[in-house]
Write an enzyme that holds these catalytic residues in place. Structure first.
Site: not given
Length: 387
Positions: A142, A170-172, A175
């Site tokens: 991220d 960015v991860d969320f 996802g």
């Protein structure tokens, strides 16, 4: 309870955050998500991520991303483990992973690898930089994406260093896009009878989220500067302000909100001031407007301003995390949840699923123990055999 994804089965070769976040959204909406975890590696790496642990091979971090899922312990690289994996694939709607971009080919997780077993299976891949390019074998995270996609130079004060987001957004975001891609491809496969590969990468999603400033830059050569107080690049006033007891965020996103704000604070003179006559003028004279706003807002506490302006002019006090979680509105909309856990007699407080169906939030359950569902889904291990 109406759970829209009841009957959908997803086999997930996943770990850490971005992939598990996306599949957890699908799980909460009713999908059966089966985590494939290698016992030799201790399962999902996030089981061992502290500082708050829940007995052996479990942590509060892990619970955050894998609630309600099932765990099958097998070694994907062994013949028996591969055979067991393919038994699960045969009945799956999707096989998903969030490995490095070069790993799906090596582990035979692509559609071309699994088509003969299940012609309608969707093979979804979340990686740092995608597949089929010069970076497919690169690891990535991220914070790297925030750096390279320009997020950090857009965040913080003008005279300060580049700043990352306080959370791994960015991860969320990736996802969430991953979950959308999986569901969309499953719908397509059910209609056509043919599965496919779906790819999502941290880099692509991060760059895509630069949105309209990127369009301005590509077409007009616009340089997005950081403005004082986290101000909006074109709308004013839309920024941090000082209240009697701290900071707040005031967002007069339209001319109507600006006029109403001036009326509510008994400052009609601001509407007539040529420096603040319209949005471009206020943006150009932000340095003059900010101390005036501070003087107005310093007359009340953030809570008092919220009570006065709430529902009329967009405003919120800036809360720390503890204050955000204790907000009475959080309780009103039931965004806090509670799950039972064998290692924690008092249970575990969690955040609830952000999606409502027919007015109801999806029920929560704890994340699985490592290999908890292996026998249920594959049958007992034969004496002397290995998975």
């Amino acid at each position: 309870m109406n759970r829209p994804l009841d009957g959908v089965r997803i086999v997930a070769v996943e770990q850490y955050a971005a992939g598990p976040y996306g599949t957890q959204l699908l799980c909460e909406l009713g999908a059966q998500v089966i985590k494939i975890e290698a016992p030799s590696l201790g399962g999902d790496i996030s089981r061992g991520l502290g500082p708050y642990f829940l007995g052996e091979a479990d942590s509060q971090f892990f619970q955050t991303f894998s609630r309600g899922k099932q765990s099958v312990a097998l070694e994907l690289k062994t013949p028996q483990g591969r055979a067991d994996f393919e038994r699960l694939v045969a009945g799956a709607d999707a096989v998903v992973n969030n490995l490095r971009g070069d790993q799906p080919e090596k582990l035979r997780l692509r559609y071309e690898d699994l088509e003969a077993i299940n012609p309608t299976v969707v093979c979804a891949h979340l990686s740092a930089y995608g597949r089929g390019n010069s970076r497919e074998a690169w690891p990535g995270y991220d914070y790297l994406m925030q750096a390279e996609a320009g997020f950090m130079t857009l965040t913080g004060e003008p005279d300060g260093p580049p700043v990352r987001f306080g959370l791994s957004m960015v991860d969320f975001m990736t996802g969430s896009v991953f979950a959308l891609g999986i569901v969309s491809a499953i719908l397509g496969a059910r209609a056509s009878g043919t599965g496919c590969d779906v790819d999502v990468s941290l880099f692509d999603v991060a760059l895509h989220q630069t949105s309209y400033p990127a369009v301005w830059a590509m077409n007009e050569g616009h340089h997005a500067d950081r403005l004082p107080r986290g101000a909006h690049p074109s709308i004013s006033p839309s920024q941090r302000v000082r209240t009697q007891d701290g900071w707040g965020m005031l967002m007069c996103q339209t001319e109507r909100f600006w006029r109403l704000f001036c009326d509510l604070v008994d400052r009609p003179d601001l509407q007539a001031d040529p420096r603040f006559l319209d949005m471009p003028a206020r943006r150009a004279n932000l340095d003059a407007l900010t101390p005036i706003l501070d003087a107005i807002m310093a007359t009340r506490t953030g809570a008092a301003w919220m009570a006065y302006l709430g529902g009329r002019v967009p405003f919120s006090p800036i809360a720390d995390l503890a204050e955000a979680l204790d907000n009475p509105f959080v309780a009103e909309v039931a965004m806090r949840d509670h799950i039972d856990h064998p290692a924690r007699p008092q249970g575990l407080d969690m955040l609830a699923c952000p999606i409502r169906v027919d007015g109801q939030r999806m029920p929560a359950a704890r994340a699985p123990a490592l290999g908890e569902h292996t026998d249920t889904l594959l049958g007992p291990k034969a004496p002397g055999s290995a998975r």
